[in-house]
Write a protein that holds these residues in place. Structure first.
Motif, PDB file in Angstrom:
ATOM      1  N   THR A 133       0.832  -1.208   0.000  1.00  0.00           N
ATOM      2  CA  THR A 133       0.000   0.000   0.000  1.00  0.00           C
ATOM      3  C   THR A 133       0.861   1.250   0.000  1.00  0.00           C
ATOM      4  OG1 THR A 133      -1.657  -1.170   1.335  1.00  0.00           O
ATOM      5  CG2 THR A 133      -1.865   1.229   1.181  1.00  0.00           C
ATOM      6  N   TRP A 134       0.573   2.159  -0.918  1.00  0.00           N
ATOM      7  CA  TRP A 134       1.164   3.492  -0.866  1.00  0.00           C
ATOM      8  C   TRP A 134       0.252   4.375  -0.032  1.00  0.00           C
ATOM      9  CZ3 TRP A 134       5.871   5.042  -2.042  1.00  0.00           C
ATOM     10  CH2 TRP A 134       6.633   4.312  -2.943  1.00  0.00           C
ATOM     11  N   HIS A 135       0.744   4.856   1.103  1.00  0.00           N
ATOM     12  CA  HIS A 135      -0.061   5.706   1.979  1.00  0.00           C
ATOM     13  C   HIS A 135      -0.001   7.170   1.557  1.00  0.00           C
ATOM     14  CE1 HIS A 135      -0.899   2.500   4.875  1.00  0.00           C
ATOM     15  NE2 HIS A 135       0.353   2.117   4.707  1.00  0.00           N
ATOM     16  N   LYS A 136       0.984   7.501   0.745  1.00  0.00           N
ATOM     17  CA  LYS A 136       1.108   8.857   0.224  1.00  0.00           C
ATOM     18  C   LYS A 136       1.242   8.801  -1.296  1.00  0.00           C
ATOM     19  CE  LYS A 136       1.104  11.033   4.192  1.00  0.00           C
ATOM     20  NZ  LYS A 136       0.074  12.024   4.551  1.00  0.00           N
ATOM     21  N   GLN A 137       0.683   9.796  -1.970  1.00  0.00           N
ATOM     22  CA  GLN A 137       0.729   9.872  -3.418  1.00  0.00           C
ATOM     23  C   GLN A 137       1.616  11.044  -3.853  1.00  0.00           C
ATOM     24  OE1 GLN A 137      -0.591   7.549  -5.507  1.00  0.00           O
ATOM     25  NE2 GLN A 137      -1.044   6.470  -3.602  1.00  0.00           N
ATOM     26  N   PRO A 138       2.090  11.040  -5.096  1.00  0.00           N
ATOM     27  CA  PRO A 138       2.936  12.138  -5.574  1.00  0.00           C
ATOM     28  C   PRO A 138       2.285  13.501  -5.382  1.00  0.00           C
ATOM     29  CG  PRO A 138       2.978  10.318  -7.127  1.00  0.00           C
ATOM     30  CD  PRO A 138       1.942   9.975  -6.115  1.00  0.00           C
ATOM     31  N   GLY A 139       3.098  14.434  -4.878  1.00  0.00           N
ATOM     32  CA  GLY A 139       2.613  15.786  -4.646  1.00  0.00           C
ATOM     33  C   GLY A 139       1.989  16.000  -3.294  1.00  0.00           C
ATOM     34  N   GLU A 140       1.693  14.939  -2.573  1.00  0.00           N
ATOM     35  CA  GLU A 140       1.056  15.058  -1.258  1.00  0.00           C
ATOM     36  C   GLU A 140       2.112  15.350  -0.202  1.00  0.00           C
ATOM     37  OE1 GLU A 140      -2.021  12.457   1.550  1.00  0.00           O
ATOM     38  OE2 GLU A 140      -1.407  11.739  -0.430  1.00  0.00           O
ATOM     39  N   ALA A 141       1.848  16.324   0.650  1.00  0.00           N
ATOM     40  CA  ALA A 141       2.809  16.740   1.670  1.00  0.00           C
ATOM     41  C   ALA A 141       3.078  15.599   2.647  1.00  0.00           C
ATOM     42  CB  ALA A 141       2.292  17.968   2.418  1.00  0.00           C
ATOM     43  N   VAL A 142       4.360  15.430   2.980  1.00  0.00           N
ATOM     44  CA  VAL A 142       4.787  14.353   3.875  1.00  0.00           C
ATOM     45  C   VAL A 142       5.738  14.920   4.921  1.00  0.00           C
ATOM     46  CG1 VAL A 142       5.905  12.095   4.052  1.00  0.00           C
ATOM     47  CG2 VAL A 142       4.622  12.687   1.997  1.00  0.00           C
ATOM     48  N   SER A 143       5.570  14.517   6.161  1.00  0.00           N
ATOM     49  CA  SER A 143       6.469  14.929   7.232  1.00  0.00           C
ATOM     50  C   SER A 143       7.553  13.880   7.442  1.00  0.00           C
ATOM     51  CB  SER A 143       5.694  15.141   8.537  1.00  0.00           C
ATOM     52  OG  SER A 143       4.687  16.111   8.374  1.00  0.00           O
TER      53      SER A 143
END
Length: 405
Positions: free
Chosen positions: A21-31
């Motif tokens: 599972t990808w929990h984040k997608q391209p362009g989505e802000a990540v800490s």
């Protein structure tokens, strides 16, 4: 600054993994240190976190793809959230391949878009269960299963079809097809290996749990207070009894390596723990040196982290003997399957009150069936039976564990 996100280093026993599972997608802000992707292997689900604040610039391995150790799976753009947001439209256009327009503005994972295309499902009609309404692969599978029958079928029916169609829809038998996970596949392989590659037999006995239950009732509160909240359960008694019995019958603690028999001078006890994704067997290392409280605390920790997917591969590797407790699910009796290359496994079951003959009188006692499955290539029936009797004797008289009698 662009950073390569790589798969973790897999142990020698693990050849490859799968993007779960990808929990984040391209362009989505990540800490920094935020979970971005789960990688499923034969034994455990590994988590990969963000190396810094920023966003994913490119996903190179989609959900369901097979990856190797240290393989690059994505590119990460380090930087402020605003910069990442500015780059998002271009990145989304490349990676999402126009998915938002095709889905009427819906956000879907790559694997969900691929499956929807194969099944001819309009993503705009699918309700997403992922974060921020993202459509997952499972959402598409569920939508496909719940989709009405093709229009061609009712067209072939007479004009009075509306009633017939309603009956058909209400009586529809829905099927759901999902890929088997890597962990489930590996479990199946090991079970088949144990069934076909060993001469497995099972011997049974029954144990009166009354003495242990009385001991728990008497010291439960004091034990919990003295050991920082660690609860006194049944598994600790069985682990300690198994350790002592394994010392007396070393063949039960041994393993077969090709034409050699390996006798282990230690007792590493594998404890079966059930999770939503399958059965895992974390190992109590050198259980012979652990206290009762240490055993109980370790098992509780295993159970919590197993449900969270936090167990490491090292914690589930090895073991010289296994214990499984089907009684927590209500099993009265079962035949546990060996955990190769181990040669024996102890099965605990439900405690149930039954009338028993004691000194010529009928008494109601809390009884448990015990099962010991063993590899007859190494363990003789005599040793297996005596091993199980030794555990029975120690559980029915817990002082024997302390006195090593």
């Amino acid at each position: 600054m662009t950073i390569e996100i790589k798969a973790p280093t897999f142990p020698e026993s693990v050849q490859d993994g799968t993007i779960a599972t990808w929990h984040k997608q391209p362009g989505e802000a990540v800490s920094r240190d935020e979970l971005i992707v789960d990688i499923e292997t034969d034994k455990v689900v590994l988590e990969v976190v963000a190396p810094a604040d920023g966003s994913i610039a490119e996903i190179r391995k989609g959900e369901g793809d097979t990856i190797l150790s240290n393989e690059v799976i994505a590119l990460f753009a380090e930087g402020a959230v605003d910069a990442a947001a500015a780059a998002a439209p271009a990145v989304a256009e490349t990676v999402e391949a126009g998915a938002a327009d095709a889905a009427g503005g819906a956000i879907a994972s790559p694997s969900a878009r691929k499956l929807a295309g194969e099944k001819g499902i309009d993503l705009a009609s699918v309700k997403g269960s992922g974060k921020d309404g993202r459509i997952t692969k499972e959402d598409v599978v569920n939508a496909s299963a719940a989709a009405p029958a093709p229009a061609a079928a009712p067209a072939a029916k007479p004009a009075s079809a509306p009633a017939a169609v309603a009956i058909s829809a209400s009586g529809e038998r829905v099927e759901k097809r999902v890929p088997m996970t890597r962990m489930r596949k590996r479990i199946a392989e090991r079970l088949l290996e144990a069934s076909s590659g060993t001469a497995m037999l099972t011997t049974f006995n029954e144990v009166n749990m009354g003495p242990v239950m009385e001991l728990r009732k008497k010291y439960k509160a004091q034990f919990e207070k003295s050991h920082d909240g660690t609860r006194l359960g049944f598994m600790g008694f069985f682990v300690k009894a198994a350790v002592e019995a394994l010392r007396r019958y070393p063949a039960v603690n041994a393993s077969i390596d090709n034409d050699d028999v390996v006798y282990h001078g230690y007792q590493d006890i594998s404890v079966a723990v059930s999770t939503d994704k399958g059965l895992v067997v974390p190992v109590l290392r050198s259980a012979e040196h652990m206290s009762l409280a240490g055993v109980e605390n370790a098992i509780r920790d295993f159970g919590v982290r197993a449900q969270q997917g936090k167990l490491s591969m090292e914690e589930m590797t090895g073991g010289t003997f296994s214990i499984t407790n089907g009684g927590v699910f209500g099993s009265l009796m079962s035949t546990p399957i060996l955990n190769p290359p181990q040669t024996a496994i102890l099965g605990m079951h439900k405690i149930q009150e039954r009338p028993m003959a004691v000194d010529g009188q009928v008494k109601i006692l809390p009884m448990m069936y015990l099962a010991l499955s063993y590899d007859h290539r190494l363990v003789d029936g005599k040793d297996a039976v005596q091993f199980l009797v030794a555990i029975k004797d120690m559980i029915e008289d817990p002082a024997r564990i302390l006195l090593e009698l």
